[in-house]
Design an enzyme around this catalytic site. Sequence first.
Site, PDB file in Angstrom:
ATOM      1  N   GLU A   1      54.603  96.530  36.153  1.00  0.00           N
ATOM      2  CA  GLU A   1      53.841  97.318  37.134  1.00  0.00           C
ATOM      3  C   GLU A   1      54.636  97.486  38.433  1.00  0.00           C
ATOM      4  O   GLU A   1      54.152  97.200  39.523  1.00  0.00           O
ATOM      5  CB  GLU A   1      52.472  96.674  37.405  1.00  0.00           C
ATOM      6  CG  GLU A   1      51.611  96.618  36.160  1.00  0.00           C
ATOM      7  CD  GLU A   1      50.151  96.257  36.407  1.00  0.00           C
ATOM      8  OE1 GLU A   1      49.778  95.979  37.560  1.00  0.00           O
ATOM      9  OE2 GLU A   1      49.377  96.244  35.430  1.00  0.00           O
TER      10      GLU A   1
ATOM     11  N   GLU B   1      49.310  95.493  28.339  1.00  0.00           N
ATOM     12  CA  GLU B   1      48.142  94.898  29.022  1.00  0.00           C
ATOM     13  C   GLU B   1      46.948  95.804  28.772  1.00  0.00           C
ATOM     14  O   GLU B   1      46.980  96.989  29.126  1.00  0.00           O
ATOM     15  CB  GLU B   1      48.371  94.753  30.528  1.00  0.00           C
ATOM     16  CG  GLU B   1      49.325  93.634  30.876  1.00  0.00           C
ATOM     17  CD  GLU B   1      49.367  93.340  32.376  1.00  0.00           C
ATOM     18  OE1 GLU B   1      48.344  93.555  33.061  1.00  0.00           O
ATOM     19  OE2 GLU B   1      50.433  92.892  32.843  1.00  0.00           O
TER      20      GLU B   1
END
Length: 548
Positions: free
Chosen positions: A218, A350
Site C-alpha cells: 500500500e 488483502e
Amino acid sequence: MRLRYRQETEKGFDMAGSQSVMTGARALAALALIAAPVAMAQTAPTTTVTIQTSQPGATINRDIFGQFAEHLGTGIYGGIWVGRDSAIPNVRGIRSDVVAALRALKVPNVRWPGGCFADEYHWRKGIGPASARTSTLNASWGGVIEPNSFGTEEYMDFLGQIGAEAFLSVNVGSGSPEEAADWLEYMTADKPTTLAKLRAANGHPAPYKIKYLGLGNENWGCGGAMSTDHYVEEMKSYAHYSRNLDPAQTGPNAMKRVAVGWDGGDSDYTEGVMKAWKSKVWSWDIEGVSLHTYTIPGGWDSKKPSTGFGEDDYALTILKTLEMEPQISKQSAIMDKYDPEKKLALVVDEWGAWLAPTPGSNPGFLQQQSSLRDAILASVNLNIFMRHADRVRVTNIAQMINVLQAMILTDGPKMVLTPTYHVYHMYVPFQDATLVPVSFTAGTYRKGEITLPRVDAVAARDASGKLWLALTNIDPNQPAEIAVAIGGTRIISAAGQVLTAAKVDTVNRFDATDAVTPKPVKATARDGRLTIALPPKSVTVVALEVGE
Ligand code: AHR
C-alpha cells in the site's frame, strides 16, 4: 451464469416478487430436512445447476487459499508465538493447537510481516539469539512494544510446521533496496557469504525457499504515500536488486515478485505498474500485481458490529462484498491491455470483512468476531476468485489469527475456530483443482432496498478426477432446492458437508466452540440427477459420484 445484485429504491423495483419470510419454526424444519431433500421440494424454490464437464477451465491455484499474518494486535504474539517457556504447549515457541488447526486447512502460503508493518520492518532486528533481538515500537498498530521475538527464523519455522510456503513483503516505505537485497541474501544464498554464514549460525545452513516476494505494501498510503510514478521507480529498483540467490529457485520454482496495485480507491497503481512492465528492460521484471479490497459495511467512519446484528446488516455486507466481482474484472481488464497472455497474476493479498472492534478491545488491534455471515462472505469471495482463476492466482484473507476476518481466535491458552475457518476447510478440495463451468439462474433474495443473488455455485475437478460442487444459499430466510445435472453423465450419489447456524450472527465462542460447525449433508440421486436441499444462510460442499 450471471450474478445480479443491486441496490435500488423500493419504488422503482419490482423483480423479486413475493418471497415469503420463514419463521423460526419453518427454518428449523428446513434444517431437519437436510437428509430428506425431496420432501423440501414442497416449499423451497428450485435452482437447476448444470455442470459442463466438457469445457474445463483454468487451474485453481492453491495459493488462492492463502493467509495473511501481520505484526498487529495478537495476530503474531499470542496467536502464533507464545515463546519457548510458555505453559501453552508449543514447539520452539510456536503454539501447537494453532499449528494443528492450520495444518488441517492445508494453508498454501502466509504473507508476512505486513501490511503497513512491513514498510517499517527492519529484518536485522528479528534474527539471532533472544539476547540479540531489539525491542521497537509498532507505530502502525497500537504503538505497543514490538519485541522482534518472532522474526525470520520463527516465520520460516512456523511455515514448516504448518506446511505452507513463504510470501515475504520487503520494506519499500522506510527501507532501502540494499536492506531488501541483504535480507534476500541472508535467506537464499547457497554460497558461504557472510550473511549466509550468519543464517547458518542462526540454525539454518540451507537456503530458505521464498515463493512470493511483495515489493512494498500500500505504498499509495501507509507505505509512504507515493505517487504512482514515484512507486514505479522504487519498485523497479527493488525488483532488480531483491535477488533470490538459491539456484534451486529457478525455472518454474523461481520466486515471484508482486508489485503494489490498486487500493479499492483512487490510485492508478495497477495502470502505472502494468504500463511500466509493458516497456520494461532486461534488468527487472515482476510476476504479479496486488489488489487490496476490504468489505466495510457502513464505511470507514461507521463500521458495523461483528455480533448482535440483524438481517439489514447481513444483506448490506453481502451486497458490499459482491463488489469484489466488478473490482477484479476492472483490474483484470487493465492488466489484459498490457498483458493479454496473462503472464502476470492478479494477487488479492488483502481482503475480508473489516468490522467495528470488539467492545473493550484495543482499537489498534483490529479484533472482531467472525460469524456465520462472514463464512457466507468468504464462500462468495472464494467463488469469485475461482471463477477468475485464469488471472487471480493468489489471495490472502486478512488476517489469519485474532485480527479482522480471522480463521482462529485465541485468548491465552484458549482457542476457537471461526465459521470462516470451516469454509476454508470445506474448500480444501478446490486447491489445484480444475475449474468446471456451471450454469444456473441465481434467483434473487431481497431485503429492503437491497437485492442479491439467492444462490451461488462453483464446480471443479480434482487431480484424482473427482468432481466437487460448492453451493451457497445467501437467502437467510428460505431454503433452496438445487437440482444438479451433468450433460451426458449420470450422477449416482453425493456426500459432503453443510455449514449453517440458527442466526446470521451466530459465532463460535471459547465456551461454545461448536455453534457453527459443518455437518454431513446427504443428497438423493434419481434418474441420473441429484437434488440437494440447502438450508437458509448456508454453505455446502459435496463430492459427486458419477457414472454412465
Ligand atoms: O490488514 C490490516 C491493514 O489493512 C494492513 O496492514 C494494510 O495493508 C491494510 O490497510
